[in-house]
Design an enzyme around this catalytic site. Structure first.
Site, PDB file in Angstrom:
ATOM      1  N   SER A 127      -7.688 -10.157   5.837  1.00  0.00           N
ATOM      2  CA  SER A 127      -7.097 -11.417   5.397  1.00  0.00           C
ATOM      3  C   SER A 127      -5.741 -11.276   4.499  1.00  0.00           C
ATOM      4  O   SER A 127      -5.780 -10.294   3.552  1.00  0.00           O
ATOM      5  CB  SER A 127      -8.160 -12.342   4.696  1.00  0.00           C
ATOM      6  N   TYR A 141     -13.516 -14.849  -1.773  1.00  0.00           N
ATOM      7  CA  TYR A 141     -13.150 -14.396  -0.342  1.00  0.00           C
ATOM      8  C   TYR A 141     -12.148 -13.185  -0.337  1.00  0.00           C
ATOM      9  O   TYR A 141     -12.190 -12.266   0.283  1.00  0.00           O
ATOM     10  CB  TYR A 141     -12.849 -15.619   0.532  1.00  0.00           C
TER      11      TYR A 141
HETATM   12  P1  NAD Z   1     -14.508 -18.852  12.954  1.00  0.00           P
HETATM   13  O1  NAD Z   1     -15.438 -19.312  12.009  1.00  0.00           O
HETATM   14  O2  NAD Z   1     -13.852 -19.489  14.103  1.00  0.00           O
HETATM   15  O3  NAD Z   1     -15.353 -17.363  13.525  1.00  0.00           O
HETATM   16  C1  NAD Z   1     -16.097 -16.744  12.965  1.00  0.00           C
HETATM   17  C2  NAD Z   1     -16.955 -15.876  13.904  1.00  0.00           C
HETATM   18  O4  NAD Z   1     -17.764 -14.914  13.039  1.00  0.00           O
HETATM   19  C3  NAD Z   1     -17.983 -16.871  14.475  1.00  0.00           C
HETATM   20  O5  NAD Z   1     -17.888 -16.216  15.778  1.00  0.00           O
HETATM   21  C4  NAD Z   1     -19.300 -16.686  13.603  1.00  0.00           C
HETATM   22  O6  NAD Z   1     -20.322 -16.934  14.466  1.00  0.00           O
HETATM   23  C5  NAD Z   1     -19.310 -15.025  13.279  1.00  0.00           C
HETATM   24  N1  NAD Z   1     -19.999 -14.912  12.031  1.00  0.00           N
HETATM   25  C6  NAD Z   1     -19.932 -15.538  10.747  1.00  0.00           C
HETATM   26  N2  NAD Z   1     -20.930 -14.821  10.076  1.00  0.00           N
HETATM   27  C7  NAD Z   1     -21.649 -14.113  10.853  1.00  0.00           C
HETATM   28  C8  NAD Z   1     -22.564 -13.246  10.644  1.00  0.00           C
HETATM   29  N3  NAD Z   1     -23.273 -12.990   9.398  1.00  0.00           N
HETATM   30  N4  NAD Z   1     -22.869 -12.404  11.642  1.00  0.00           N
HETATM   31  C9  NAD Z   1     -22.209 -12.501  12.737  1.00  0.00           C
HETATM   32  N5  NAD Z   1     -21.385 -13.336  13.129  1.00  0.00           N
HETATM   33  C10 NAD Z   1     -21.124 -13.975  12.153  1.00  0.00           C
HETATM   34  O7  NAD Z   1     -13.330 -17.677  12.206  1.00  0.00           O
HETATM   35  P2  NAD Z   1     -12.192 -17.038  12.448  1.00  0.00           P
HETATM   36  O8  NAD Z   1     -11.144 -17.699  11.825  1.00  0.00           O
HETATM   37  O9  NAD Z   1     -11.920 -17.009  14.072  1.00  0.00           O
HETATM   38  O10 NAD Z   1     -12.250 -15.820  11.438  1.00  0.00           O
HETATM   39  C11 NAD Z   1     -12.435 -14.457  11.886  1.00  0.00           C
HETATM   40  C12 NAD Z   1     -12.331 -13.335  10.992  1.00  0.00           C
HETATM   41  O11 NAD Z   1     -10.762 -13.697  10.544  1.00  0.00           O
HETATM   42  C13 NAD Z   1     -12.924 -13.624   9.678  1.00  0.00           C
HETATM   43  O12 NAD Z   1     -13.363 -12.220   9.058  1.00  0.00           O
HETATM   44  C14 NAD Z   1     -12.032 -14.049   8.725  1.00  0.00           C
HETATM   45  O13 NAD Z   1     -12.300 -14.000   7.343  1.00  0.00           O
HETATM   46  C15 NAD Z   1     -10.921 -13.646   9.280  1.00  0.00           C
HETATM   47  N6  NAD Z   1      -9.708 -14.415   8.747  1.00  0.00           N
HETATM   48  C16 NAD Z   1      -9.520 -15.806   9.300  1.00  0.00           C
HETATM   49  C17 NAD Z   1      -8.098 -16.369   8.796  1.00  0.00           C
HETATM   50  C18 NAD Z   1      -7.974 -17.812   9.481  1.00  0.00           C
HETATM   51  O14 NAD Z   1      -7.186 -18.305   8.663  1.00  0.00           O
HETATM   52  N7  NAD Z   1      -8.728 -18.442  10.329  1.00  0.00           N
HETATM   53  C19 NAD Z   1      -7.390 -15.790   8.215  1.00  0.00           C
HETATM   54  C20 NAD Z   1      -7.508 -14.771   7.508  1.00  0.00           C
HETATM   55  C21 NAD Z   1      -8.462 -13.904   8.059  1.00  0.00           C
END
Ligand code: NAD
Length: 232
Positions: A127, A141
């Site tokens: 991130s 985080y």
């Molecule tokens: P989201 O919540 O839409 O999706 C997250 C996914 O991870 C889901 O499919 C959920 O089921 C799965 N998940 C969560 N905990 C889990 C576990 N213990 N075991 C297996 N699966 C698990 O989130 P997103 O925004 O698509 O995030 C995806 C990645 O991107 C994450 O690592 C998040 O930290 C990172 N990220 C997101 C953003 C943002 O703004 N959306 C920004 C920076 C980084």
């Protein structure tokens, strides 16, 4: 060419699954709880969906077993933010769960990949918070994502002699459900004014970066940390 995507049922993981299927990958996604979303993606894309908590080593082994023995790509994407708030207000059990999923889980997935892959590429999803620190919201985080960056650098070196590349994408604020889960559904629009490009990102824009790092076009990139943050 099988690629495993953790947390592939929605958000960045699901967008990556769509993109990689278009690119000709056989895709295996994991999900933790969202069985309906995962089944719908299985139908839509012809991917295999496996229920697995990435913080649980038996689940991770079962996920890789289901993917078979020709795994050439791993997208280490599953992650959580919640709860958010100033560090002083957060409970120990919540801090531990974020570390457990984002650090221990990412390490378990990377370790399984290192044990089983004989070629190919791993992309970790970190991130922009890893270097911004996210004061007032996500200091805990941000710390876990800095660990993901460090793992990328080290594992990139460790696996380079075996022909396995390890890279990392740092998304900025992306419009996904993660913000609903942390109680800030309107966060992407709220932060838009602080983003040099003036808008939050879309999951597909992160999927494109992941697809590039997995592809042969990135053949000399390993240990790289690619910021995709609209300039933040
Ligand atoms: P989201 O919540 O839409 O999706 C997250 C996914 O991870 C889901 O499919 C959920 O089921 C799965 N998940 C969560 N905990 C889990 C576990 N213990 N075991 C297996 N699966 C698990 O989130 P997103 O925004 O698509 O995030 C995806 C990645 O991107 C994450 O690592 C998040 O930290 C990172 N990220 C997101 C953003 C943002 O703004 N959306 C920004 C920076 C980084």
């Amino acid at each position: 060419m099988t690629t495993v995507i953790t947390g592939g049922s929605r958000g960045i993981g699901a967008a990556t699954a769509r993109r990689l299927v278009r690119d000709g990958h056989r895709v295996v996604i994991s999900y933790r709880q969202a069985a309906d979303e995962a089944r719908a993606l299985e139908k839509e894309l012809g991917v295999l969906a496996v229920q697995a908590d990435t913080a649980n080593e038996d689940d991770v082994a079962r996920l890789f077993d289901a993917a078979g023995d020709d795994i050439t790509g791993v997208v280490n994407n599953a992650g959580i933010t919640s709860p958010s708030g100033p560090l002083a207000q957060l409970r120990t059990e919540d801090l531990r769960r974020v570390v457990d999923v984002n650090v221990v889980g990412a390490l378990l997935v990377a370790r399984e990949a290192a044990r089983r892959m004989t070629r190919g590429a791993i992309v970790n999803v970190s991130s922009g918070a890893a270097t911004l620190g996210s004061p007032g919201e996500y200091v805990h985080y941000a710390a876990t994502k800095a660990a993901v960056d460090a793992m990328t650098i080290g594992l990139g070196k460790e696996l380079a002699p075996r022909g396995i590349r390890v890279n990392c994408v740092q998304p900025g604020t992306i419009r996904t459900e993660i913000h609903q889960l942390s109680g800030q559904p309107d966060r992407p629009d709220k932060v838009a004014g602080r983003v040099p490009m003036g808008r939050p990102g879309e999951a597909e824009e992160i999927a494109n970066a992941i697809a590039w790092l997995l592809s042969e076009e990135a053949s000399y990139a390993t240990g790289a940390i690619l910021r995709v943050t609209g300039g933040t």
